[in-house]
Design an enzyme around this catalytic site. Sequence first.
Site, PDB file in Angstrom:
ATOM      1  N   GLY A 189     -22.970  -4.261 -10.619  1.00 29.57           N
ATOM      2  CA  GLY A 189     -21.972  -5.256 -10.960  1.00 29.57           C
ATOM      3  C   GLY A 189     -22.336  -6.666 -10.532  1.00 29.57           C
ATOM      4  CB  CYS A 190     -20.167  -9.673 -10.386  1.00 28.16           C
ATOM      5  SG  CYS A 190     -19.407  -9.548 -12.020  1.00 28.16           S
ATOM      6  CB  ALA A 191     -21.752  -7.890  -5.514  1.00 29.11           C
TER       7      ALA A 191
END
Length: 386
Positions: free
Chosen positions: A159-161
């Site tokens: 994901g975004c992290a």
Amino acid sequence: MNPTQNHSQVSILGIGTALPVHEIPQSDITELLTSHLEDKPDLARFARRIFRSCGVDTRYTVEPSYKGTAGECRYLPAGDHSNIPTTEERMDTYKREALPLGLEAAKKALKESGTHPEQITHLITVSCTGQYSPGLDVMLIRQLGLSPRTNRLPLMFLGCAAGLKAIQMARDVVQGAPGSRVLVVCVELCTLHFQPVMEKEALFAASFFGDASASCVVGEAEDHHADYLQLGTGYSVLLPDSTEDMTWEVGNYGFDLFLSPRIPKMLGSHLVPELDKLLAGDSMPELWAIHPGGRGIVDSVQDVLNLRDDQTRFSRDILRNAGNLSSCTIMFVLNAMVSDLKSQDSASKEGVAMAFGPGLTAELMRFKYVPAQVSSQKTETDHVYL
């Protein structure tokens, strides 16, 4: 914070970013998505309100059909939904489009850092929007001319992290194996997973994601005469009672993303104690590289940390002009920040980078901007932050 001597200065030596050629105004995406909601006027009104208020004006995509009418776009069709692309078709498009975009960003990062491809010892590839094997890592090694012995470290589906996680992993690699030079390449083709929306919760996910690639080179900063970002301490933390607030699962018609509207509030409530741990008694830094997972997230972080508007403007500018680019976004923010500091002939400044993903996961890292005139005059007082 007790500084310690550090003669390697593990740093981001160069950043490269790339966007697809197809630019789409947010208003056009709104009309495409709401065109199939004629029998659901309340949901259509809610969709238009969410798309107007999420902080995005423009997005980019590898899929040209988004620039056409609802009758021409299989991803967000009006009427009959029987011809929506399957996950297999979407992955075929990912396989075709991801490599050129990744190559563009990687070549920029190599050039910016003054790194010859043969100097790269490790390659970290990051994506949560497509998978195939042999994968992007193998293709990048071949196309960039990296050594076939390059150590490959793929980070998939985080994901975004994941972009900031990759940077911290690269830092750890160089600290553990001095002399290493790590190339990080993130590619996210989020728009390949757009689908007709029938529920309010799904609209939050569809309202702000776009396609992009970002890359950076991490290594030791000795004899590096350009501006760079020295990497300090950082860590990853799972926030409590938040497992179901952000989910990303493989469906029959692309990947299905769910984002809870309570995420900004949750991040705000847990961020202060985590930053206290990260800063370890030091004062708040000047620079803030915040992953703009949405307007509400930036608003929440700015509010709880009492940041000025100019300290969050890089995050808001990237969100407005390109959308949420998943794992790529944090490097877009850092790149814009460095460019601005360089244009102002800024002195050295300390900062914090943060990104958020499923878990809920928060990635937090300290960094320091070092201008060229300082990097060429390093002294015995140089240090990392512990």
